[in-house]
Design an enzyme around this catalytic site. Structure first.
Site, PDB file in Angstrom:
ATOM      1  N   LYS A 192       0.847  -1.201   0.000  1.00  0.00           N
ATOM      2  CA  LYS A 192       0.000   0.000   0.000  1.00  0.00           C
ATOM      3  C   LYS A 192       0.883   1.252   0.000  1.00  0.00           C
ATOM      4  O   LYS A 192       2.096   1.163   0.267  1.00  0.00           O
ATOM      5  CB  LYS A 192      -0.908  -0.009   1.230  1.00  0.00           C
ATOM      6  CG  LYS A 192      -0.136   0.004   2.551  1.00  0.00           C
ATOM      7  CD  LYS A 192      -1.050  -0.246   3.749  1.00  0.00           C
ATOM      8  CE  LYS A 192      -0.237  -0.320   5.033  1.00  0.00           C
ATOM      9  NZ  LYS A 192      -1.077  -0.730   6.176  1.00  0.00           N
ATOM     10  N   ARG A 245     -10.808  -0.262  15.292  1.00  0.00           N
ATOM     11  CA  ARG A 245     -10.760   0.540  14.075  1.00  0.00           C
ATOM     12  C   ARG A 245     -11.741  -0.101  13.097  1.00  0.00           C
ATOM     13  O   ARG A 245     -12.896   0.262  13.082  1.00  0.00           O
ATOM     14  CB  ARG A 245      -9.318   0.566  13.551  1.00  0.00           C
ATOM     15  CG  ARG A 245      -8.820   1.917  13.166  1.00  0.00           C
ATOM     16  CD  ARG A 245      -7.327   1.904  12.855  1.00  0.00           C
ATOM     17  NE  ARG A 245      -6.891   0.742  12.086  1.00  0.00           N
ATOM     18  CZ  ARG A 245      -5.678   0.593  11.571  1.00  0.00           C
ATOM     19  NH1 ARG A 245      -4.775   1.538  11.722  1.00  0.00           N
ATOM     20  NH2 ARG A 245      -5.359  -0.480  10.892  1.00  0.00           N
ATOM     21  N   TYR A 289      15.491  29.316  10.089  1.00  0.00           N
ATOM     22  CA  TYR A 289      14.252  29.940  10.567  1.00  0.00           C
ATOM     23  C   TYR A 289      14.095  29.771  12.075  1.00  0.00           C
ATOM     24  O   TYR A 289      14.383  28.693  12.625  1.00  0.00           O
ATOM     25  CB  TYR A 289      13.044  29.290   9.898  1.00  0.00           C
ATOM     26  CG  TYR A 289      12.875  29.664   8.451  1.00  0.00           C
ATOM     27  CD1 TYR A 289      12.626  30.973   8.063  1.00  0.00           C
ATOM     28  CD2 TYR A 289      12.946  28.686   7.467  1.00  0.00           C
ATOM     29  CE1 TYR A 289      12.454  31.303   6.725  1.00  0.00           C
ATOM     30  CE2 TYR A 289      12.770  28.997   6.130  1.00  0.00           C
ATOM     31  CZ  TYR A 289      12.531  30.319   5.767  1.00  0.00           C
ATOM     32  OH  TYR A 289      12.360  30.628   4.449  1.00  0.00           O
ATOM     33  N   MET A 316      11.991  24.334   3.784  1.00  0.00           N
ATOM     34  CA  MET A 316      11.307  23.618   2.702  1.00  0.00           C
ATOM     35  C   MET A 316      12.285  22.899   1.783  1.00  0.00           C
ATOM     36  O   MET A 316      12.043  21.756   1.381  1.00  0.00           O
ATOM     37  CB  MET A 316      10.434  24.595   1.905  1.00  0.00           C
ATOM     38  CG  MET A 316       9.618  23.905   0.833  1.00  0.00           C
ATOM     39  SD  MET A 316       8.618  25.029  -0.159  1.00  0.00           S
ATOM     40  CE  MET A 316       7.282  25.391   0.956  1.00  0.00           C
TER      41      MET A 316
HETATM   42  C1  LIG Z   1      -0.270  -1.877   6.707  1.00  0.00           C
HETATM   43  C2  LIG Z   1      -0.835  -3.141   7.163  1.00  0.00           C
HETATM   44  C3  LIG Z   1      -0.010  -4.236   7.446  1.00  0.00           C
HETATM   45  C4  LIG Z   1       1.502  -4.157   7.404  1.00  0.00           C
HETATM   46  O1  LIG Z   1       1.966  -3.616   8.609  1.00  0.00           O
HETATM   47  P1  LIG Z   1       3.543  -3.457   8.926  1.00  0.00           P
HETATM   48  O2  LIG Z   1       3.573  -2.938  10.297  1.00  0.00           O
HETATM   49  O3  LIG Z   1       4.052  -2.460   7.925  1.00  0.00           O
HETATM   50  O4  LIG Z   1       4.137  -4.786   8.741  1.00  0.00           O
HETATM   51  C5  LIG Z   1      -0.611  -5.421   7.789  1.00  0.00           C
HETATM   52  N1  LIG Z   1      -1.952  -5.526   7.875  1.00  0.00           N
HETATM   53  C6  LIG Z   1      -2.774  -4.479   7.646  1.00  0.00           C
HETATM   54  C7  LIG Z   1      -4.242  -4.643   7.794  1.00  0.00           C
HETATM   55  C8  LIG Z   1      -2.252  -3.250   7.295  1.00  0.00           C
HETATM   56  O5  LIG Z   1      -3.068  -2.224   7.067  1.00  0.00           O
END
Ligand SMILES: *Cc1c(COP(=O)(O)O)cnc(C)c1O
Length: 380
Positions: A35, A131, A252, A300
């Protein structure tokens, strides 16, 4: 001349890290979690590098999943947040994308879309993260809605503190009681659980950060001790040198003030490149492979590094730093020196985890924030 910042993605390291995940996985199959553009590393290059190693790929973004299918990927694809609206279902069906179902109205959407019985689905259970996921009643309703309609169901949950003090057992207990008597495959572990809790793998583990060389728990165990190699290296160059007198401040907000004469380098890298603005004075950085620290606020497009104590600026004729400091041609001498913000500089590694910790965040956020304006090259 183009601006000197660049990121390098080491695909051999990515494959190596996948091998570490495989070693920990036992009999569990592995979703490579890609992702967020493979945590900022580039989705298609990560998928190409792992396609002969992974059992499937897990992500969030529908357009990117469709693009993977259109590029010819045959492996299973798991959509970690499922679908959001009914109009996405035709694409899920056409491209055989496995949805994570976590809300009861999604079951009705599946029915309305005539979901083919042969396509797999995941049912996500809430075991303490609060969640996404079903509770006991929701799971019963979901299974009733799927009965006779969908053959291939995997039960899934996500750990809230696999990297922290609470661990996973409290959630495993809830998961076991929610799923008692259900003879279905399970998907449980993220990277932290995969590395720490061999009893919490399930049938399909879901490693993400470890594939990219980040430790899920850098305070407990740094990446190198887990045999994880950095995949992303972020480098730039010194574009100006300044000398400071005692009392001069930098950047800054004038947040750093020299208490003695100092030499500093100005690096072409700032928060618009993805470097964390919250990194305070003292955040580690490599100048020509030598460890030093940032000074003052990250702006930046630029940040400043301390050159005062560096014994020599290797790579520019071996000029001793004090000569550079004393000379009138300081700008020419060290301008162009390579600065590694995180990753690998020859044999020296500056783990992104260390930069992240200094900045009060995690390597995930640094990787994901790599800006589109930073050119990327692949090696390995
Ligand atoms: C992002 C995600 C993972 C991977 O988690 P890591 O901590 O990066 O290994 C696994 N399961 C779900 C549902 C996620 O959203």
């Amino acid at each position: 001349m183009t601006r000197p910042i660049r990121a390098t993605i080491d695909l051999a390291a990515l494959r190596h890290n996948f091998g570490v995940a495989r070693r920990h996985a036992g009999h569990a199959k592995l979703w490579a979690v890609v992702k967020a553009n493979a945590y900022g590393h580039g989705l298609s290059r990560a998928v190409d590098a792992l396609a002969d190693l992974a059992d499937g790929f897990a992500l969030i973004e529908l357009d990117r999943a469709v693009a993977l299918r259109e590029a010819g990927l045959k492996l299973p694809i798991l959509m970690l947040e499922g679908f959001y609206t009914a109009d996405e279902l035709p694409l899920f069906i056409e491209h055989r994308l496995t949805p994570v179902l976590h809300r009861l109205d999604q079951l009705q959407t599946l029915q309305d879309a005539r979901w083919p019985a042969a396509l797999p689905v995941y049912l996500k259970l809430d075991t303490g993260m609060h969640r996404l996921g079903f509770d006991a009643a929701g799971l019963a309703a979901a299974r009733a809605a799927l009965a006779g309609r969908v053959a291939d169901i995997t039960l899934m949950t996500h750990f809230a503190d696999a990297d922290g003090p609470r661990g996973v057992d409290w959630q495993l207990e809830r998961f076991a009681s929610l799923t008692a008597g259900m003879d279905l495959p399970r998907s449980l572990a993220n990277s932290a659980a995969l590395l720490r809790y061999p009893h919490a793998l399930g049938d399909w583990a879901r490693p993400g950060i470890m594939l990219y060389g980040g430790s899920p728990f850098p305070q407990l165990m740094p990446a190198a001790e887990l045999d994880l190699q950095p995949v992303m290296t972020l480098q730039s160059e010194i574009i100006a040198v300044q000398t400071l007198a005692a009392g001069d401040s930098v950047g800054y907000g004038c947040t750093f003030t020299a208490d003695r004469p100092m030499k500093i380098g100005v690096v072409a890298c700032g928060y618009a490149d993805g470097y964390p603005r919250h990194a305070p004075t003292g955040t580690p950085v490599l100048v020509d492979g030598l460890r030093t620290r940032t000074l003052g606020r990250v702006s930046m497009d630029k940040l400043c590094v301390d050159l005062t104590e560096l014994p020599a600026i290797v790579g520019v004729g071996g000029t001793a730093a004090n000569e550079v400091f004393a000379g009138t041609t300081a700008n020419e001498v060290v301008t162009g020196t390579t600065v590694t913000l995180w990753g690998r500089a020859g044999d020296t590694v500056l783990p992104a985890d260390e930069v992240a910790t200094a900045a009060g965040t995690i390597s995930y956020e640094l990787f994901c924030a790599l800006a589109a304006r930073v050119p990327v090259t692949e090696i390995g």
